[in-house]
Design a protein around this motif. Structure first.
Motif, PDB file in Angstrom:
ATOM      1  N   GLY A 243       0.820  -1.225  -0.200  1.00 56.43           N
ATOM      2  CA  GLY A 243       0.060   0.119  -0.064  1.00 56.43           C
ATOM      3  C   GLY A 243       0.689   1.244  -0.085  1.00 56.43           C
ATOM      4  O   GLY A 243       2.068   1.126   0.233  1.00 56.43           O
ATOM      5  N   PHE A 244       0.260   2.427  -0.133  1.00 58.05           N
ATOM      6  CA  PHE A 244       0.901   3.691  -0.318  1.00 58.05           C
ATOM      7  C   PHE A 244       0.225   4.654   0.409  1.00 58.05           C
ATOM      8  O   PHE A 244      -1.137   4.890   0.422  1.00 58.05           O
ATOM      9  N   LEU A 245       0.959   5.500   1.095  1.00 61.53           N
ATOM     10  CA  LEU A 245       0.488   6.544   1.999  1.00 61.53           C
ATOM     11  C   LEU A 245       1.142   7.736   1.490  1.00 61.53           C
ATOM     12  O   LEU A 245       2.545   8.034   1.646  1.00 61.53           O
ATOM     13  N   TYR A 246       0.456   8.738   0.723  1.00 64.30           N
ATOM     14  CA  TYR A 246       0.893   9.793   0.053  1.00 64.30           C
ATOM     15  C   TYR A 246       0.578  11.045   1.180  1.00 64.30           C
ATOM     16  O   TYR A 246      -0.658  10.992   1.636  1.00 64.30           O
ATOM     17  N   SER A 252       0.346  20.954  -0.342  1.00 67.76           N
ATOM     18  CA  SER A 252       1.010  19.711  -0.794  1.00 67.76           C
ATOM     19  C   SER A 252       0.251  18.643  -0.174  1.00 67.76           C
ATOM     20  O   SER A 252       0.196  17.494  -0.581  1.00 67.76           O
ATOM     21  N   PHE A 253      -1.106  18.877   0.652  1.00 73.56           N
ATOM     22  CA  PHE A 253      -1.844  18.021   1.136  1.00 73.56           C
ATOM     23  C   PHE A 253      -2.714  17.782  -0.141  1.00 73.56           C
ATOM     24  O   PHE A 253      -2.995  16.284  -0.357  1.00 73.56           O
ATOM     25  N   GLY A 259      -2.015  12.577  -6.041  1.00 74.97           N
ATOM     26  CA  GLY A 259      -0.727  11.631  -6.124  1.00 74.97           C
ATOM     27  C   GLY A 259      -1.521  10.281  -5.946  1.00 74.97           C
ATOM     28  O   GLY A 259      -1.219   9.239  -6.796  1.00 74.97           O
ATOM     29  N   ALA A 260      -2.220  10.012  -4.822  1.00 78.46           N
ATOM     30  CA  ALA A 260      -2.844   8.778  -4.701  1.00 78.46           C
ATOM     31  C   ALA A 260      -3.874   8.669  -5.494  1.00 78.46           C
ATOM     32  O   ALA A 260      -4.060   7.345  -5.738  1.00 78.46           O
ATOM     33  N   LEU A 261      -4.801   9.483  -6.077  1.00 81.47           N
ATOM     34  CA  LEU A 261      -5.786   9.105  -6.963  1.00 81.47           C
ATOM     35  C   LEU A 261      -4.953   8.734  -8.346  1.00 81.47           C
ATOM     36  O   LEU A 261      -5.588   7.578  -8.788  1.00 81.47           O
ATOM     37  N   GLY A 273      -4.342   9.456   0.210  1.00 84.23           N
ATOM     38  CA  GLY A 273      -3.734  10.799   0.338  1.00 84.23           C
ATOM     39  C   GLY A 273      -4.466  11.315   1.956  1.00 84.23           C
ATOM     40  O   GLY A 273      -5.245  11.204   2.348  1.00 84.23           O
ATOM     41  N   TYR A 274      -3.312  11.823   2.517  1.00 84.72           N
ATOM     42  CA  TYR A 274      -3.396  12.183   3.946  1.00 84.72           C
ATOM     43  C   TYR A 274      -2.858  13.275   4.224  1.00 84.72           C
ATOM     44  O   TYR A 274      -1.595  13.855   3.906  1.00 84.72           O
ATOM     45  N   ALA A 275      -3.328  14.143   5.098  1.00 79.09           N
ATOM     46  CA  ALA A 275      -2.638  15.322   5.708  1.00 79.09           C
ATOM     47  C   ALA A 275      -1.569  14.856   6.701  1.00 79.09           C
ATOM     48  O   ALA A 275      -1.841  13.804   7.559  1.00 79.09           O
ATOM     49  N   ALA A 276      -0.419  15.134   6.423  1.00 76.47           N
ATOM     50  CA  ALA A 276       0.783  14.801   7.340  1.00 76.47           C
ATOM     51  C   ALA A 276       0.482  14.902   8.628  1.00 76.47           C
ATOM     52  O   ALA A 276       0.797  14.254   9.506  1.00 76.47           O
TER      53      ALA A 276
END
Ligand code: M6R
Length: 385
Positions: A243-246, A252-253, A259-261, A273-276
């Motif tokens: 899996g990937f966590l962007y 940049s959020f 990027g995830a889409l 895609g997540y807010a860091a």
């Protein structure tokens, strides 16, 4: 008509510098470094007649609208919604007007409160997205002023809106949106500057600085595109991950979300895609060595905070791919792959940072043998709910 490119999507990714230049060209004076939005048509003209407007009178009308508004809503779907989220940061920070960005399918059914002095901005490449169209109709009924940002001129949403701005990207054939996205972020930059200057909350010096950084973007994008071999190399390592966590902060959020889409729709792999800053509130539990962390971390006022999130994710075993500014030793050291964008103002970093993410997803999907121009189950334009 792919002009030698393997796919329309790749051609469209490479057209982005030109598309961004075309998006800002009507609105920006490259000699005085000032912004005056060109022929928006708030006076009620039909979209076919916009080019015949008297530019000076039309700009005065647009400024009247900008002076009168108390709130801004940005409504769109998918990638256009992520561009809208970048716009929210830009308009709020530069023009100091409260901005809400919402997904059209949520907005239209939640009985939103839209005060009369609101500007409702809809973003749609096709201009035919059913939910976005319903949202603009609803906003008009409730007495708001509407402004559309479309790529297809004379599309249904374009015709419905009171005011009109255009992405000017040229036809986008690939189902995955690329050049319409970057062009929209460029248009939103000019819009934010225009609202800020009109309302007297931005100095002429700041306007000049922002316009200069915007005008520099097309050649900076060429620079990023010339690093494609590094993006392709990074893509070749991605197949193995579970899996990937962007992640990213600020503008940049939404870039992390986009990027995830792109990874989901092209490579059919699970990405979020997540807010860091939200990482500790749950997703940290997901992270192990089979999880890739894609961190969008350009050098801006949030950089230090982003780096501390990144170090924490790495300490849990996550493999890091990072996007940063220039030759960043620190990011290079802690990342499996470090992908650089040139030094730029925070207002335009998003336009540059999305390019490595687009190309990584493109290469991964095409290496896996997937149809990148026409991903399974998707349509270019979602004209039904
Ligand atoms: O034509 P629109 O901009 O209204 O389309 C919105 C979304 O359907 C679109 O951005 C979609 O998310 C793309 N496939 C993303 O690449």
């Amino acid at each position: 008509e792919k002009q030698g490119y393997a796919h329309f999507m790749l051609k469209e990714i490479y057209e982005q510098p030109r598309a961004v230049a075309a998006a800002i060209e009507p609105h920006v004076n490259p000699e005085t470094f000032s912004v005056a939005l060109k022929n928006v048509g708030f006076g009620g003209q039909s979209v076919q007649k916009l080019e015949e407007l008297d530019a000076k009178a039309d700009w005065a009308k647009t400024q009247e609208v900008f002076k009168s508004i108390e709130r801004v809503f940005i409504i769109a779907c998918g990638t256009s919604n992520y561009a809208g989220n970048v716009g929210k940061y830009l308009i709020e920070q530069l023009a100091k007007v409260p901005v809400e960005c919402d997904i059209a399918s949520e907005f239209r059914y939640r009985n939103p409160v839209i005060p009369a002095k609101s500007l409702v901005i809809t973003i749609s490449q096709s201009g035919e997205t059913a939910d976005t169209l319903a949202a603009i109709r609803m906003a008009k009924e409730m007495g708001a002023t509407t402004l559309s940002i479309c790529n297809v001129k004379n599309s249904t949403i374009d015709r419905e809106a009171h005011g009109h701005l255009y992405m000017n990207s040229g036809p986008e054939i690939g189902v995955a949106s690329t050049k319409a996205f970057t062009s929209t972020m460029a248009v939103l930059n000019t819009l934010a500057i225009a609202i800020a200057r009109t309302r007297g909350v931005m100095s002429e010096a700041e306007e000049k600085e922002l316009v200069k950084s915007l005008l520099a973007v097309p050649s900076q994008m060429e620079g990023v595109l010339s690093y494609d071999k590094y993006f392709e190399e990074a893509a070749s390592s991605l197949k193995l991950f579970r899996g990937f966590l962007y992640m990213g902060r600020g503008t940049s959020f939404p870039i992390a979300m986009e990027g995830a889409l792109k990874l989901k729709e092209l490579a059919y792999m699970h990405a979020e895609g997540y807010a860091a800053g939200e990482m500790k509130h749950g997703p940290l539990a997901l992270i192990d060595e089979r999880m890739a962390i894609v961190m969008v971390a350009p050098t801006d006022h949030l950089y230090e905070k982003t780096i501390s999130n990144l170090e924490e994710a790495r300490a849990r075993g996550g493999k890091v791919i990072s996007i940063g500014t220039g030759d960043n030793e620190k990011l290079r050291e802690i990342s499996e792959h470090y992908l650089a964008i040139p030094k730029a103002h925070w207002t335009v970093n998003a336009i540059l940072a999305v390019i490595p993410l687009q190309l990584m997803s493109y290469h991964l999907a095409s290496n896996l043998g997937y149809d990148v121009d026409q991903p399974r189950n998707l349509a270019k334009s979602v004209t039904v709910e």
